[in-house]
Motif scaffolding. Structure first.
Motif, PDB file in Angstrom:
ATOM      1  N   ILE A 127      -3.209  -0.850   1.537  1.00 18.89           N
ATOM      2  CA  ILE A 127      -3.649  -1.499   0.300  1.00 18.89           C
ATOM      3  C   ILE A 127      -4.341  -0.495  -0.620  1.00 18.89           C
ATOM      4  O   ILE A 127      -4.086  -0.454  -1.830  1.00 18.89           O
ATOM      5  N   ASN A 130      -1.801   1.874  -2.234  1.00 19.95           N
ATOM      6  CA  ASN A 130      -1.121   1.259  -3.372  1.00 19.95           C
ATOM      7  C   ASN A 130      -2.028   1.218  -4.598  1.00 19.95           C
ATOM      8  O   ASN A 130      -1.582   1.444  -5.729  1.00 19.95           O
ATOM      9  N   LEU A 192       3.554  -3.163   2.391  1.00 16.54           N
ATOM     10  CA  LEU A 192       3.236  -4.580   2.269  1.00 16.54           C
ATOM     11  C   LEU A 192       3.827  -5.370   3.430  1.00 16.54           C
ATOM     12  O   LEU A 192       3.177  -6.250   4.000  1.00 16.54           O
ATOM     13  N   SER A 195       1.775  -4.706   6.499  1.00 19.68           N
ATOM     14  CA  SER A 195       0.457  -5.334   6.383  1.00 19.68           C
ATOM     15  C   SER A 195       0.534  -6.841   6.601  1.00 19.68           C
ATOM     16  O   SER A 195      -0.284  -7.422   7.331  1.00 19.68           O
ATOM     17  N   ALA A 208      -2.929 -11.755  -3.144  1.00 13.69           N
ATOM     18  CA  ALA A 208      -3.301 -10.896  -4.271  1.00 13.69           C
ATOM     19  C   ALA A 208      -3.671 -11.730  -5.480  1.00 13.69           C
ATOM     20  O   ALA A 208      -3.166 -12.840  -5.672  1.00 13.69           O
ATOM     21  N   PHE A 218      -6.463  -7.155  -3.965  1.00 13.04           N
ATOM     22  CA  PHE A 218      -5.759  -7.603  -2.768  1.00 13.04           C
ATOM     23  C   PHE A 218      -6.797  -7.984  -1.724  1.00 13.04           C
ATOM     24  O   PHE A 218      -7.754  -7.239  -1.492  1.00 13.04           O
TER      25      PHE A 218
END
Length: 225
Positions: A127, A130, A192, A195, A208, A218
């Motif tokens: 996260i 990103n 993603l 995760s 999100a 997020f």
């Protein structure tokens, strides 16, 4: 016992990338002599790509283990704040390369929770990675909190944000079927997918919130027990 090809390959590739990254850091630090601005720029690019490749390899390995049923979660009681602090230590150089502040807002009364420390560390890393990629200026903050029997981690950035349509698509990037996990998109989509799979197996939730021009946040939440 038959050798595990993926485990061996993962270990070898991460080892080689670690050596490459350390070598770049030595040159960037001036230990081998002065470097000019152009050389520094290209070394920064190389270091960034080594970091991204390391995360990509980790995500591919984890997803392979999850979908093959070979990954047993090591569920123990941990302090989420310490896991978050560890991620910040590893990721702060990536943020600083873009001139971003990577800060923490930790809940001082956060109760311990039961989770796999390595897997949840990978979720937070994905996260934050990103957020660094899609934030051009400002800051990224990692926040911990707890309420209603769950521990929550939020990563808030000051990036470009996501419009409602794209936010809806984001929530559908991971599709479950009888054959496992199907991934759409590239590295961001892979991170993603990994995760969401990890959080689902912890019986948690990931989501999100975003507004164009104001950044994104997020969140994920895990049951305390």
């Amino acid at each position: 016992m038959k050798p595990d090809f993926f485990s061996i390959a993962h270990h070898e590739m991460r080892g080689m990338l670690t050596v490459i990254r350390e070598s770049i850091s030595i040159v960037l630090g001036g230990t081998t002599g002065p470097i000019n601005e152009q050389q520094s720029h290209f070394l920064d690019m190389a270091e960034k790509n080594v970091d991204e490749m390391t995360r990509l390899i980790s995500n591919v390995f984890i997803l392979q283990r999850l979908t093959s049923g070979k990954r047993e979660f090591d569920m123990q009681e941990h302090d989420m704040n310490k896991v978050v602090e560890g991620v910040r230590t590893r990721m702060v150089s990536s943020a600083e390369r873009k001139g971003l502040d990577l800060t923490l807002e930790l809940d001082g009364d956060l109760p311990a929770a039961v989770f796999d420390k390595i897997m949840i560390g990978q979720v937070i890393t994905n996260i934050v990675s990103n957020a660094v990629e899609f934030t051009e200026k400002g800051s990224i903050r990692i926040i911990t909190s707890h309420k209603h029997g769950v521990v929550e981690v939020s990563v808030r950035d000051t990036g470009c944000g996501i419009n409602e349509r794209e936010l809806s698509k984001l929530d559908r990037r991971l599709e479950h079927s009888g054959e496992g996990v199907h991934i759409k998109d590239s590295d961001t989509g892979l991170g993603l997918a990994v995760s969401k799979e990890i959080i689902a197996r912890h019986k948690g939730k990931i989501w999100a919130e975003s507004e164009p021009g104001k950044g994104s946040t997020f969140h994920f939440a895990l049951p305390i027990k």
